[in-house]
Motif scaffolding. Structure first.
Motif, mmCIF file in Angstrom:
data_model
loop_
_atom_site.group_PDB
_atom_site.id
_atom_site.type_symbol
_atom_site.label_atom_id
_atom_site.label_comp_id
_atom_site.label_asym_id
_atom_site.label_seq_id
_atom_site.Cartn_x
_atom_site.Cartn_y
_atom_site.Cartn_z
ATOM 1 N N ASP A 139 0.829 -1.208 0.000
ATOM 2 C CA ASP A 139 0.000 0.000 0.000
ATOM 3 C C ASP A 139 0.863 1.258 0.000
ATOM 4 N N GLU A 140 1.962 1.238 0.774
ATOM 5 C CA GLU A 140 2.865 2.385 0.822
ATOM 6 C C GLU A 140 3.550 2.595 -0.519
ATOM 7 N N VAL A 141 4.008 1.496 -1.131
ATOM 8 C CA VAL A 141 4.685 1.591 -2.424
ATOM 9 C C VAL A 141 3.728 2.079 -3.498
ATOM 10 N N LEU A 142 2.502 1.545 -3.494
ATOM 11 C CA LEU A 142 1.517 1.955 -4.503
ATOM 12 C C LEU A 142 1.246 3.458 -4.416
ATOM 13 N N ALA A 143 1.054 3.967 -3.199
ATOM 14 C CA ALA A 143 0.791 5.407 -3.035
ATOM 15 C C ALA A 143 1.976 6.225 -3.529
ATOM 16 N N ARG A 144 3.188 5.801 -3.187
ATOM 17 C CA ARG A 144 4.386 6.537 -3.598
ATOM 18 C C ARG A 144 4.574 6.498 -5.112
ATOM 19 N N GLU A 145 4.427 5.304 -5.705
ATOM 20 C CA GLU A 145 4.639 5.168 -7.142
ATOM 21 C C GLU A 145 3.543 5.858 -7.943
ATOM 22 N N TRP A 146 2.332 5.914 -7.398
ATOM 23 C CA TRP A 146 1.254 6.614 -8.080
ATOM 24 C C TRP A 146 1.550 8.115 -8.144
ATOM 25 N N ARG A 147 2.048 8.667 -7.039
ATOM 26 C CA ARG A 147 2.415 10.094 -7.034
ATOM 27 C C ARG A 147 3.534 10.370 -8.028
ATOM 28 N N ARG A 148 4.518 9.472 -8.038
ATOM 29 C CA ARG A 148 5.639 9.652 -8.971
ATOM 30 C C ARG A 148 5.152 9.553 -10.422
ATOM 31 N N ALA A 149 4.268 8.581 -10.690
ATOM 32 C CA ALA A 149 3.741 8.406 -12.051
ATOM 33 C C ALA A 149 2.935 9.635 -12.489
ATOM 34 N N MET A 150 2.214 10.261 -11.555
ATOM 35 C CA MET A 150 1.459 11.475 -11.895
ATOM 36 C C MET A 150 2.407 12.606 -12.288
ATOM 37 N N ARG A 151 3.517 12.730 -11.535
ATOM 38 C CA ARG A 151 4.479 13.802 -11.855
ATOM 39 C C ARG A 151 5.080 13.606 -13.243
ATOM 40 N N GLN A 152 5.303 12.344 -13.613
ATOM 41 C CA GLN A 152 5.982 12.059 -14.871
ATOM 42 C C GLN A 152 5.028 11.690 -15.998
ATOM 43 N N GLY A 153 3.724 11.632 -15.699
ATOM 44 C CA GLY A 153 2.744 11.301 -16.725
ATOM 45 C C GLY A 153 2.893 9.888 -17.250
ATOM 46 N N GLU A 154 3.270 8.965 -16.383
ATOM 47 C CA GLU A 154 3.544 7.588 -16.801
ATOM 48 C C GLU A 154 2.366 6.658 -16.525
ATOM 49 N N GLU A 155 2.440 5.505 -17.188
ATOM 50 C CA GLU A 155 1.473 4.442 -16.963
ATOM 51 C C GLU A 155 1.961 3.574 -15.809
#
Length: 318
Positions: free
Chosen positions: A161-177
């Motif tokens: 859950d912690e990783v998903l939240a962190r990676e989702w924020r990072r993906a939003m910043r970079q516009g990634e899938e």
């Protein structure tokens, strides 16, 4: 213990060094501020005796530069030596980074007492640093252990859950899938009923290892989601790429050849669901987890031991 003595008077320098060496401490003499700073960097003294009046830099400036040159977390005691005895002089010495102040002429007895006091402070500080490092290490190990599943040794749901939240924020910043992969062992209850929970636990460990071995990128994280379910977050991975990884995982579990008579396949297999989305602020990442979960159950209803992928609207078999 080594003491750096910075004193411009040759006679005073020799006298101070002789006092210090009488109590079993080696000395590093310097007759000006620049030399003292160089020796501080090369010799790493445990204590510094610093005259305020020097021919080049004054003692206050030498102390300030030494404090700037100290590595983070390091501290070297500085005792100022001066014939100036006004309160303002002492205040300036402490403000410049000094720790104590001795008036000239220096008493051998007082100097020895000051050095012994500094030795005790250094020893206490070193003991405290050792204890702090041990506590930091223990806290890091505790954090690591609380993030792992006790049975399989891979990350647990909380860590996921912690990783998903962190990676989702990072993906939003970079516009990634970002892709989510879910896996459930087929007919696992029957396996436990047939072979017992010890064999069931061993099966879970082998499956977890096989799944983990199928991930070769540092950012991918596999976790035990609960019971016989596993989940992986695959940052920067398309639906096609995640489906390919799931297919590899499915094959790796088959290749374990763990006997399971109470299944159409005769061995342990697993069903997979894959979902993917471009990270957006208005999208809850848990929706992708739900989509992968739905795809996984469609794989089970379609005969198990297969991979289903979804855009959350159109699940299709791989």
């Amino acid at each position: 213990m080594k003491t750096l003595v910075i004193e411009d008077s040759t006679s005073s320098l020799k006298l101070l060094c002789s006092y210090i060496e009488k109590i079993g401490i080696s000395t590093i003499p310097a007759e000006n501020g620049a030399t003292g700073i160089d020796l501080f960097l090369s010799e790493h003294p445990d204590l510094i005796l610093l005259d305020i009046i020097l021919p080049d830099l004054d003692g206050y400036e030498v102390a300030r530069q030494i404090r700037l040159l100290e590595p983070p977390g390091e501290w070297t005691p500085i005792i100022f030596l001066s014939s100036m005895n006004k309160d303002k002089d002492i205040e300036m010495g402490i403000a410049a980074g000094g720790d104590d102040y001795l008036l000239k002429p220096i008493s051998e007895v007082v100097l020895a007492a000051k050095i012994r006091a500094m030795q005790r402070i250094i020893q206490m500080r070193q003991s405290l640093l050792v204890l702090t490092r041990k506590l930091d290490s223990a806290n890091q190990e505790l954090k690591r252990l609380t993030s792992l599943d006790g049975l399989t040794g891979i990350p647990n749901r909380r860590h996921f859950d912690e990783v998903l939240a962190r990676e989702w924020r990072r993906a939003m910043r970079q516009g990634e899938e970002l892709s989510i992969l879910m896996c459930d062992i087929d007919f696992f209850k029957n396996f436990n009923d047939t072979f017992g929970h010890q064999k069931g636990d061993e099966c879970l460990r082998q499956v977890a290892n096989a799944l983990a071995d199928s991930l070769d990128r540092g950012g991918d994280v596999l976790a035990r989601y609960g019971g016989e379910e596993f989940i992986a977050v695959l940052p920067g991975t398309t639906l096609e790429g995640a489906s390919f990884i799931a297919a590899q995982m499915r094959q790796s579990i088959c290749q374990l050849n763990i006997s399971h008579p109470d299944t159409p396949f005769g061995k342990v297999t697993a069903s997979f669901g894959v979902a993917s989305a471009v990270a957006m602020p208005e999208t809850d990442p848990l929706k992708i987890v739900g989509a992968a979960d739905t795809a996984m159950y469609k794989a089970k209803k379609s005969g198990r031991n297969r991979v289903f992928r979804t855009t959350s609207l159109d699940p299709q078999e791989d």
